[in-house]
Motif scaffolding. Sequence first.
Motif, PDB file in Angstrom:
ATOM      1  N   LEU A   5       0.810  -1.244  -0.058  1.00 62.28           N
ATOM      2  CA  LEU A   5      -0.087  -0.058  -0.134  1.00 62.28           C
ATOM      3  C   LEU A   5       0.798   1.311   0.003  1.00 62.28           C
ATOM      4  N   THR A   6       0.498   2.328  -0.717  1.00 60.88           N
ATOM      5  CA  THR A   6       1.077   3.532  -0.669  1.00 60.88           C
ATOM      6  C   THR A   6       0.716   4.199   0.474  1.00 60.88           C
ATOM      7  N   ASP A   7       1.352   5.356   0.833  1.00 62.27           N
ATOM      8  CA  ASP A   7       0.845   6.149   1.955  1.00 62.27           C
ATOM      9  C   ASP A   7      -0.564   6.783   1.658  1.00 62.27           C
ATOM     10  N   GLU A   8      -0.598   7.146   0.250  1.00 60.45           N
ATOM     11  CA  GLU A   8      -2.112   7.774  -0.044  1.00 60.45           C
ATOM     12  C   GLU A   8      -3.244   6.650   0.200  1.00 60.45           C
ATOM     13  N   GLU A   9      -2.759   5.602  -0.060  1.00 57.77           N
ATOM     14  CA  GLU A   9      -3.827   4.295  -0.077  1.00 57.77           C
ATOM     15  C   GLU A   9      -4.068   3.965   1.569  1.00 57.77           C
ATOM     16  N   TRP A  10      -3.227   4.159   2.184  1.00 60.14           N
ATOM     17  CA  TRP A  10      -3.127   3.834   3.629  1.00 60.14           C
ATOM     18  C   TRP A  10      -4.064   4.925   4.418  1.00 60.14           C
ATOM     19  N   ALA A  11      -3.802   6.275   3.976  1.00 56.14           N
ATOM     20  CA  ALA A  11      -4.509   7.248   4.708  1.00 56.14           C
ATOM     21  C   ALA A  11      -5.966   7.149   4.401  1.00 56.14           C
ATOM     22  N   ILE A  12      -6.407   6.487   3.264  1.00 58.28           N
ATOM     23  CA  ILE A  12      -7.695   6.347   2.907  1.00 58.28           C
ATOM     24  C   ILE A  12      -8.261   5.275   3.716  1.00 58.28           C
ATOM     25  N   ILE A  13      -7.675   4.239   3.798  1.00 58.47           N
ATOM     26  CA  ILE A  13      -8.348   2.966   4.391  1.00 58.47           C
ATOM     27  C   ILE A  13      -7.890   2.715   5.846  1.00 58.47           C
ATOM     28  N   GLY A  14      -6.786   3.278   6.363  1.00 62.45           N
ATOM     29  CA  GLY A  14      -6.220   2.668   7.660  1.00 62.45           C
ATOM     30  C   GLY A  14      -7.290   2.681   8.624  1.00 62.45           C
ATOM     31  N   ASN A  15      -8.023   3.821   8.631  1.00 68.15           N
ATOM     32  CA  ASN A  15      -8.921   4.014   9.906  1.00 68.15           C
ATOM     33  C   ASN A  15     -10.130   2.894   9.800  1.00 68.15           C
ATOM     34  N   LEU A  16     -10.222   2.567   8.811  1.00 69.80           N
ATOM     35  CA  LEU A  16     -11.474   1.317   8.454  1.00 69.80           C
ATOM     36  C   LEU A  16     -11.013   0.052   8.985  1.00 69.80           C
ATOM     37  N   LEU A  17      -9.881  -0.172   9.538  1.00 71.43           N
ATOM     38  CA  LEU A  17      -9.118  -1.418   9.914  1.00 71.43           C
ATOM     39  C   LEU A  17      -9.557  -1.300  11.765  1.00 71.43           C
ATOM     40  N   PRO A  18     -10.085  -2.430  12.170  1.00 73.47           N
ATOM     41  CA  PRO A  18     -10.222  -2.338  13.542  1.00 73.47           C
ATOM     42  C   PRO A  18      -9.001  -2.775  14.412  1.00 73.47           C
ATOM     43  N   PRO A  19      -8.780  -2.233  15.506  1.00 76.94           N
ATOM     44  CA  PRO A  19      -7.840  -2.138  16.310  1.00 76.94           C
ATOM     45  C   PRO A  19      -7.640  -3.660  16.751  1.00 76.94           C
ATOM     46  N   GLU A  20      -6.626  -4.462  17.083  1.00 79.09           N
ATOM     47  CA  GLU A  20      -6.796  -5.622  17.645  1.00 79.09           C
ATOM     48  C   GLU A  20      -6.491  -5.560  19.256  1.00 79.09           C
ATOM     49  N   ARG A  21      -7.149  -6.789  19.967  1.00 77.25           N
ATOM     50  CA  ARG A  21      -7.400  -6.561  21.299  1.00 77.25           C
ATOM     51  C   ARG A  21      -6.916  -8.292  21.846  1.00 77.25           C
ATOM     52  N   GLY A  22      -6.321  -8.069  22.926  1.00 77.77           N
ATOM     53  CA  GLY A  22      -6.120  -9.322  23.539  1.00 77.77           C
ATOM     54  C   GLY A  22      -4.723  -9.369  23.981  1.00 77.77           C
ATOM     55  N   ARG A  23      -4.256 -10.268  24.841  1.00 76.27           N
ATOM     56  CA  ARG A  23      -3.256 -10.387  25.426  1.00 76.27           C
ATOM     57  C   ARG A  23      -1.918 -10.714  24.438  1.00 76.27           C
ATOM     58  N   TRP A  24      -2.134 -11.366  23.506  1.00 72.92           N
ATOM     59  CA  TRP A  24      -1.138 -11.752  22.491  1.00 72.92           C
ATOM     60  C   TRP A  24      -1.302 -10.929  21.265  1.00 72.92           C
ATOM     61  N   SER A  25      -2.271 -10.337  20.889  1.00 73.54           N
ATOM     62  CA  SER A  25      -2.330  -9.667  19.498  1.00 73.54           C
ATOM     63  C   SER A  25      -1.545  -8.495  19.527  1.00 73.54           C
ATOM     64  N   ARG A  26      -1.014  -8.106  18.097  1.00 69.94           N
ATOM     65  CA  ARG A  26      -0.094  -7.104  17.896  1.00 69.94           C
ATOM     66  C   ARG A  26      -0.838  -6.095  17.729  1.00 69.94           C
ATOM     67  N   THR A  27      -0.240  -4.800  17.820  1.00 66.89           N
ATOM     68  CA  THR A  27      -1.052  -3.593  17.824  1.00 66.89           C
ATOM     69  C   THR A  27      -1.777  -3.262  16.504  1.00 66.89           C
ATOM     70  N   ALA A  28      -2.463  -2.079  16.694  1.00 67.75           N
ATOM     71  CA  ALA A  28      -3.208  -1.708  15.487  1.00 67.75           C
ATOM     72  C   ALA A  28      -2.474  -1.226  14.601  1.00 67.75           C
ATOM     73  N   GLN A  29      -1.175  -0.616  14.946  1.00 71.05           N
ATOM     74  CA  GLN A  29      -0.418   0.040  13.985  1.00 71.05           C
ATOM     75  C   GLN A  29       0.254  -0.995  13.070  1.00 71.05           C
ATOM     76  N   ASP A  30       0.299  -2.368  13.619  1.00 71.74           N
ATOM     77  CA  ASP A  30       0.557  -3.304  12.582  1.00 71.74           C
ATOM     78  C   ASP A  30      -0.244  -3.764  11.404  1.00 71.74           C
ATOM     79  N   ASN A  31      -1.574  -2.911  11.500  1.00 72.85           N
ATOM     80  CA  ASN A  31      -2.543  -3.464  10.582  1.00 72.85           C
ATOM     81  C   ASN A  31      -2.271  -3.221   9.031  1.00 72.85           C
ATOM     82  N   ARG A  32      -1.320  -2.050   8.916  1.00 75.82           N
ATOM     83  CA  ARG A  32      -0.841  -1.902   7.685  1.00 75.82           C
ATOM     84  C   ARG A  32      -0.191  -2.988   7.115  1.00 75.82           C
TER      85      ARG A  32
END
Length: 87
Positions: A5-32
């Motif tokens: 994904l380009t930075d432009e594409e990520w800026a459009i869709i990044g907020n549509l991805l849910p944050p991950e929760r739980g003890r072992w999950s990786r952070t929402a910043q890893d969604n990209r």
Amino acid sequence: MRGDLTDEEWAIIGNLLPPERGRWSRTAQDNRLFLNEMLYVLRVGCPWRDMHERYGKWNSVYVRFRRWAEQGVWDALLETRLNWPDR
């Protein structure tokens, strides 16, 4: 990597991805990174287990892919893509 994904594409869709929760999950910043991993597998048509090792553990990517499918995340992303201006 080519196809990520380009930075432009990520800026459009990044907020549509849910944050991950739980003890072992990786952070929402890893969604990209996770999304780029998923797109790689879908783009090249390889099995999840053959995912490029630069992306990390294939099972983590697959589990998040399935979770997003169940939560309707892919539908939201496709709707957003349909509304992007042509390049």
